[in-house]
Design a protein around this motif. Sequence first.
Motif, mmCIF file in Angstrom:
data_model
loop_
_atom_site.group_PDB
_atom_site.id
_atom_site.type_symbol
_atom_site.label_atom_id
_atom_site.label_comp_id
_atom_site.label_asym_id
_atom_site.label_seq_id
_atom_site.Cartn_x
_atom_site.Cartn_y
_atom_site.Cartn_z
ATOM 1 N N GLU A 426 -56.515 23.585 6.646
ATOM 2 C CA GLU A 426 -55.637 22.725 8.151
ATOM 3 C C GLU A 426 -55.612 21.846 7.899
ATOM 4 O O GLU A 426 -53.809 21.740 8.681
ATOM 5 N N ALA A 427 -56.492 20.975 7.626
ATOM 6 C CA ALA A 427 -55.895 19.174 7.812
ATOM 7 C C ALA A 427 -54.542 19.137 6.812
ATOM 8 O O ALA A 427 -53.686 18.419 6.948
ATOM 9 N N GLU A 428 -55.219 19.286 5.754
ATOM 10 C CA GLU A 428 -54.172 19.125 4.789
ATOM 11 C C GLU A 428 -52.405 20.230 5.164
ATOM 12 O O GLU A 428 -51.784 19.447 4.588
ATOM 13 N N THR A 429 -52.822 21.338 5.357
ATOM 14 C CA THR A 429 -51.275 21.859 5.973
ATOM 15 C C THR A 429 -50.536 20.857 6.405
ATOM 16 O O THR A 429 -49.632 21.185 6.247
ATOM 17 N N TYR A 430 -51.680 20.865 7.611
ATOM 18 C CA TYR A 430 -50.871 19.879 8.966
ATOM 19 C C TYR A 430 -50.197 18.251 7.821
ATOM 20 O O TYR A 430 -48.876 18.023 8.851
ATOM 21 N N TYR A 431 -51.224 17.855 7.245
ATOM 22 C CA TYR A 431 -50.529 16.325 6.965
ATOM 23 C C TYR A 431 -49.504 17.135 5.750
ATOM 24 O O TYR A 431 -48.083 15.984 6.295
ATOM 25 N N LEU A 432 -49.858 17.982 4.671
ATOM 26 C CA LEU A 432 -47.852 18.304 4.198
ATOM 27 C C LEU A 432 -46.695 18.569 5.044
ATOM 28 O O LEU A 432 -46.006 17.956 4.657
ATOM 29 N N LYS A 433 -46.647 19.157 5.901
ATOM 30 C CA LYS A 433 -46.054 19.685 6.791
ATOM 31 C C LYS A 433 -45.198 18.379 7.592
ATOM 32 O O LYS A 433 -44.333 18.460 7.196
ATOM 33 N N HIS A 439 -39.338 12.834 5.094
ATOM 34 C CA HIS A 439 -38.480 12.451 3.488
ATOM 35 C C HIS A 439 -37.530 13.700 3.744
ATOM 36 O O HIS A 439 -37.019 14.424 2.303
ATOM 37 N N ASP A 440 -37.608 14.726 4.480
ATOM 38 C CA ASP A 440 -36.310 15.126 4.863
ATOM 39 C C ASP A 440 -36.690 16.812 4.089
ATOM 40 O O ASP A 440 -35.300 17.580 2.990
ATOM 41 N N TYR A 441 -38.042 17.058 3.588
ATOM 42 C CA TYR A 441 -37.984 18.053 2.300
ATOM 43 C C TYR A 441 -38.259 17.749 0.715
ATOM 44 O O TYR A 441 -37.102 18.291 0.264
ATOM 45 N N ASN A 442 -37.824 16.289 0.394
ATOM 46 C CA ASN A 442 -37.248 16.043 -0.771
ATOM 47 C C ASN A 442 -38.664 16.584 -1.425
ATOM 48 O O ASN A 442 -39.997 15.384 -1.095
ATOM 49 N N ILE A 443 -39.491 17.101 -2.379
ATOM 50 C CA ILE A 443 -40.156 16.877 -3.351
ATOM 51 C C ILE A 443 -40.645 15.796 -3.881
ATOM 52 O O ILE A 443 -41.212 15.255 -3.975
ATOM 53 N N THR A 444 -39.330 15.306 -4.013
ATOM 54 C CA THR A 444 -39.875 13.839 -5.379
ATOM 55 C C THR A 444 -40.073 12.827 -4.215
ATOM 56 O O THR A 444 -41.098 11.875 -4.760
ATOM 57 N N GLY A 451 -49.106 9.943 -4.103
ATOM 58 C CA GLY A 451 -49.405 9.860 -5.150
ATOM 59 C C GLY A 451 -49.643 10.979 -6.047
ATOM 60 O O GLY A 451 -51.212 10.359 -6.517
ATOM 61 N N MET A 452 -48.781 12.475 -5.755
ATOM 62 C CA MET A 452 -49.337 12.884 -7.049
ATOM 63 C C MET A 452 -47.951 13.547 -7.298
ATOM 64 O O MET A 452 -47.311 12.953 -7.089
ATOM 65 N N SER A 453 -48.472 14.482 -8.310
ATOM 66 C CA SER A 453 -46.702 14.871 -9.624
ATOM 67 C C SER A 453 -46.261 15.684 -8.365
ATOM 68 O O SER A 453 -46.442 16.749 -7.580
ATOM 69 N N ARG A 454 -44.870 16.140 -8.662
ATOM 70 C CA ARG A 454 -43.669 17.583 -8.084
ATOM 71 C C ARG A 454 -44.543 18.485 -8.256
ATOM 72 O O ARG A 454 -45.016 19.786 -7.266
ATOM 73 N N GLN A 455 -45.298 18.131 -9.783
ATOM 74 C CA GLN A 455 -45.608 20.030 -9.826
ATOM 75 C C GLN A 455 -47.533 20.609 -8.865
ATOM 76 O O GLN A 455 -47.283 21.535 -8.649
ATOM 77 N N ASN A 456 -47.713 19.471 -8.689
ATOM 78 C CA ASN A 456 -49.204 18.905 -7.981
ATOM 79 C C ASN A 456 -48.444 19.472 -6.385
ATOM 80 O O ASN A 456 -48.926 20.516 -5.497
ATOM 81 N N LEU A 457 -47.774 18.681 -6.248
ATOM 82 C CA LEU A 457 -46.980 19.085 -5.034
ATOM 83 C C LEU A 457 -46.106 20.464 -4.677
ATOM 84 O O LEU A 457 -46.982 21.124 -3.538
ATOM 85 N N GLN A 458 -45.556 21.154 -5.760
ATOM 86 C CA GLN A 458 -45.813 21.994 -4.969
ATOM 87 C C GLN A 458 -46.305 23.655 -5.547
ATOM 88 O O GLN A 458 -46.529 24.272 -4.763
#
Length: 469
Positions: A426-433, A439-444, A451-458
Amino acid sequence: MNKKLLEEVQLKNRIYQKILDEIDVGVHVINSDGKTMIYNKKMRTIEGMNIEDVLDKNLLDVFSFHKNEDSTLLQSLHKGIRINNAKQTYFNNKRQEITTINNTFPIDEDGTRVGAVEIARDVTKLEKIIRENILNKGDTKYTFDSIIGLSEEIREVVEASKRATRTSSSVLIIGETGTGKELFAQSIHNGSNRSAMPFISQNCAALPDSLIEGLLFGTKKGAFTGSVERPGLFEQAHGGTLLLDEINSLNPALQAKLLRAIQEKTVRRVGDTKDRSIDVRIIATINEDPIDAISEGRLRKDLYYRLGVVSLFIPPLRDRRIDIRSLVQFFIDKYNHLFGMNVSEIDEDILEMFMQYDWPGNVRELEHIIEGAMNLMDQEDTLQYSHLPIQYRNKRQFKNEATSKANDLLIQKGKDIKPLEQYMEEAETYYLKKVLQHHDYNITKSAKALGMSRQNLQYRLKKYEISKS
């Protein structure tokens, strides 16, 4: 010259200078070459200049006129003429416009022209206000369609205002600062049979008593030094509507004159003996409870009864919170158009903050927040907490609301403790959102901030089923 005589001359010069600096008119003296010899304190105030900017300088090197011959000082110097009660508009060395009423005369000694003197009174502020009022005749942009809100509180006032368009009775609009009192006044004017005639607005708190009387009722030429023949706002609004904003700021003597003008439908210019008929609808506003203003001597009771034939109470924003969402969207659309932006929505958390806030500045404050936030946005299409002006982000109430979601994740006494894995998800979901929204949903950009890779975030977005929608 002996020492005693020299000291007497020096003393006289100091006395003359002291007198010049104490009198409430501007004094400007030039010599035969057009250079400034005397420039008193009041003249420096009128023209916004320092003495070193003017003294011993050629007049035309410091000030600019539409034409050089427009300078009353130079006219008097070169033509040897006396000029009385002449209005002059010119510019100082900062290109600021100045308007004065001047009495100017040449100085001759033994048949030789040695200079010229100008005695000036400042009418810059009055001239600007009169010019703006004249230019704004009939320039009313608001109608009842401009009033945003579906709450019962605001719709009741709108309906009462619409009924007031059928007559020419005086209207008193009561409401806190920023509630939109002028919007209602213009809507009443535009909905009435006076809509094709002038609508003139004057804030009664904007001018000192010495100016407001002449502005309202007009002046007769020669009534006082520098006065010219000029109609007042009552005469300029003939056939239309005159809005007097913050009526409680007028002193009691002016309120009595205003009452007489409304009752007798005539005005008398300052210094005149002639009454002039007027046909004007008066709409007045007050930013406090009129009963309090009467009891504390800021509003005459008889004027209140005359103005309050129709009384409209504009509710503060905190009493019509249901309208906040539609107002926010209206202001976003407005500044999208003005700024060439494409903001489509506002974060729901901010709307929750807005619903809890007390809004001391009412609708005007809400508009300023939206305008300020959109100035801090780049290419984002969602207005978020980070875009709010710093003075609001620093407010304790906003900070508390901003952290309420995170606080929901904390352990609360009396409630079951969540399994660690559920709590972390729950905490991770809230923070990621929140990071994605920022960043206007800009993945990069989001991945870099985290501090993670695009692949990790996706991978995490897919895992927690997080998407822009």
